[in-house]
Design an enzyme around this catalytic site. Structure first.
Site, PDB file in Angstrom:
ATOM      1  N   GLU A  84      18.553  66.518  35.892  1.00 18.69           N
ATOM      2  CA  GLU A  84      19.047  66.235  37.318  1.00 18.69           C
ATOM      3  C   GLU A  84      17.864  66.162  38.203  1.00 18.69           C
ATOM      4  O   GLU A  84      17.934  66.072  39.231  1.00 18.69           O
ATOM      5  CB  GLU A  84      20.040  67.003  37.867  1.00 18.69           C
ATOM      6  CG  GLU A  84      21.359  67.091  37.202  1.00 18.69           C
ATOM      7  CD  GLU A  84      22.276  67.901  38.245  1.00 18.69           C
ATOM      8  OE1 GLU A  84      23.451  67.035  38.595  1.00 18.69           O
ATOM      9  OE2 GLU A  84      22.153  69.181  38.099  1.00 18.69           O
ATOM     10  N   HIS A 103      17.921  72.904  43.855  1.00 13.51           N
ATOM     11  CA  HIS A 103      19.314  72.713  43.449  1.00 13.51           C
ATOM     12  C   HIS A 103      19.869  73.701  42.847  1.00 13.51           C
ATOM     13  O   HIS A 103      19.340  74.107  41.812  1.00 13.51           O
ATOM     14  CB  HIS A 103      19.339  71.329  42.763  1.00 13.51           C
ATOM     15  CG  HIS A 103      20.544  70.906  41.953  1.00 13.51           C
ATOM     16  ND1 HIS A 103      21.660  70.764  42.945  1.00 13.51           N
ATOM     17  CD2 HIS A 103      21.081  71.130  40.588  1.00 13.51           C
ATOM     18  CE1 HIS A 103      22.697  70.305  42.054  1.00 13.51           C
ATOM     19  NE2 HIS A 103      22.131  70.682  40.761  1.00 13.51           N
ATOM     20  N   HIS A 105      23.778  75.844  41.541  1.00 14.81           N
ATOM     21  CA  HIS A 105      25.406  75.945  41.167  1.00 14.81           C
ATOM     22  C   HIS A 105      25.825  77.401  41.617  1.00 14.81           C
ATOM     23  O   HIS A 105      26.891  77.634  40.823  1.00 14.81           O
ATOM     24  CB  HIS A 105      25.551  75.530  39.901  1.00 14.81           C
ATOM     25  CG  HIS A 105      24.950  74.405  39.372  1.00 14.81           C
ATOM     26  ND1 HIS A 105      24.614  74.237  37.739  1.00 14.81           N
ATOM     27  CD2 HIS A 105      24.501  73.171  39.954  1.00 14.81           C
ATOM     28  CE1 HIS A 105      23.959  73.089  37.702  1.00 14.81           C
ATOM     29  NE2 HIS A 105      23.820  72.389  38.794  1.00 14.81           N
ATOM     30  N   HIS A 182      30.203  70.913  42.041  1.00 14.50           N
ATOM     31  CA  HIS A 182      28.862  70.891  41.401  1.00 14.50           C
ATOM     32  C   HIS A 182      28.052  72.249  41.958  1.00 14.50           C
ATOM     33  O   HIS A 182      27.747  72.993  41.211  1.00 14.50           O
ATOM     34  CB  HIS A 182      28.423  69.575  41.921  1.00 14.50           C
ATOM     35  CG  HIS A 182      27.097  69.518  40.928  1.00 14.50           C
ATOM     36  ND1 HIS A 182      26.565  68.202  40.892  1.00 14.50           N
ATOM     37  CD2 HIS A 182      26.157  70.325  40.477  1.00 14.50           C
ATOM     38  CE1 HIS A 182      25.341  68.430  40.075  1.00 14.50           C
ATOM     39  NE2 HIS A 182      25.103  69.604  39.860  1.00 14.50           N
TER      40      HIS A 182
HETATM   41 ZN   LIG Z   1      23.324  70.304  39.018  1.00 14.16          ZN
END
Ligand SMILES: [Zn+2]
Length: 257
Positions: A84, A103, A105, A182
């Protein structure tokens, strides 16, 4: 904590590896998730991000330089990167004022991407979130109902990054986008500020969850809760801006314990 290096590139690799491990220690990332910053040697062309590795394990020599233009490694012999990484490249490509990207989760944040409940500043430490709810990126809107939810290429990354477009030309890039089913991605004007924002975004989510319970449900939140105003957010963010290093120093010290 070791003394700061005189070499800005070496210091950046050190700070980025610390940032990765701080996020892991605070439960914002687990085996997955990542943090990046622009490469100080060529900030308009390249960014720095670890090879494909759990964040808690990242050391300075695990960090790789990637091209902003296409998220490919500057050195073609570099180790494999995160699938990603286009999240990072496309945000740097679209927004000149972004210096660092996280980023993640986190379980605390996931519920807010699934339904239309307000995600905005509930206390002064999260004032950077502002008084308008964070945007939600739904990958199904742009790419249909059959994706694996991941940001797999520059087209996906560009669509996600567009969610961070500021409200006006004079505004900074939005600090946070929630990602349905996500996680979330956040931006900042420095690496240390990005870690500050990640930790207080997570705290904001925890407070909102408990507030929702106290209020008797999410539908009562907007009616019952008095969120920070735009003026309060602006004033508080100004006050907090001088305190980021204080928090960073203690988070680094905790890694040694
Ligand atoms: Zn991710």
């Amino acid at each position: 904590m070791s003394a700061e290096s005189a070499d800005p590139s070496a210091q950046c690799l050190q700070d980025l590896s610390l940032a990765s491990r701080i996020l892991a220690r605070h439960g914002i990332v687990d085996g997955f998730g990542h943090v990046s910053c622009r490469d100080p040697r060529s900030p308009k062309e390249h960014f720095l991000l670890s090879r494909n590795l759990a964040p808690a394990l990242v050391q300075p020599n695990d960090i790789v330089a990637w091209r902003i233009s296409d998220a490919e490694p500057v050195d073609p012999d570099s180790p494999r990167g995160f699938l990603e990484r286009c999240i990072h490249s496309e945000i740097y490509r679209q927004f000149d004022d972004v210096e660092a990207v996280v980023h993640f989760h986190s379980l605390d944040i996931i519920p807010f991407g699934l339904m239309n409940i307000p995600f905005k500043a509930v206390y002064h430490m999260a004032s950077f979130l502002g008084c308008e709810s964070a945007p939600i990126f739904d990958i199904a809107d742009a790419f249909g109902p059959g994706t694996d939810m991941l940001i797999r290429n520059t087209t996906h990354g560009a669509a996600l990054a567009s969610s961070l477009t500021p409200n006006s030309t004079s505004s900074p890039t939005r600090p946070l986008v929630l990602m349905r089913g996500h996680g979330a991605t956040l931006t900042a004007a420095s690496l240390k500020l990005a870690i500050f924002r990640a930790i207080y975004t997570q705290n904001n989510a925890k407070i909102l969850t408990s507030l929702s319970s106290l209020a008797g449900g999410t539908s009562q939140l907007e009616r019952e809760a008095k969120f920070l105003s735009a003026e309060e957010c602006a004033a508080s963010e100004m006050s907090n801006s001088g305190q980021v290093s204080r928090a960073w120093d203690v988070w680094c010290k905790e890694l040694e314990d």
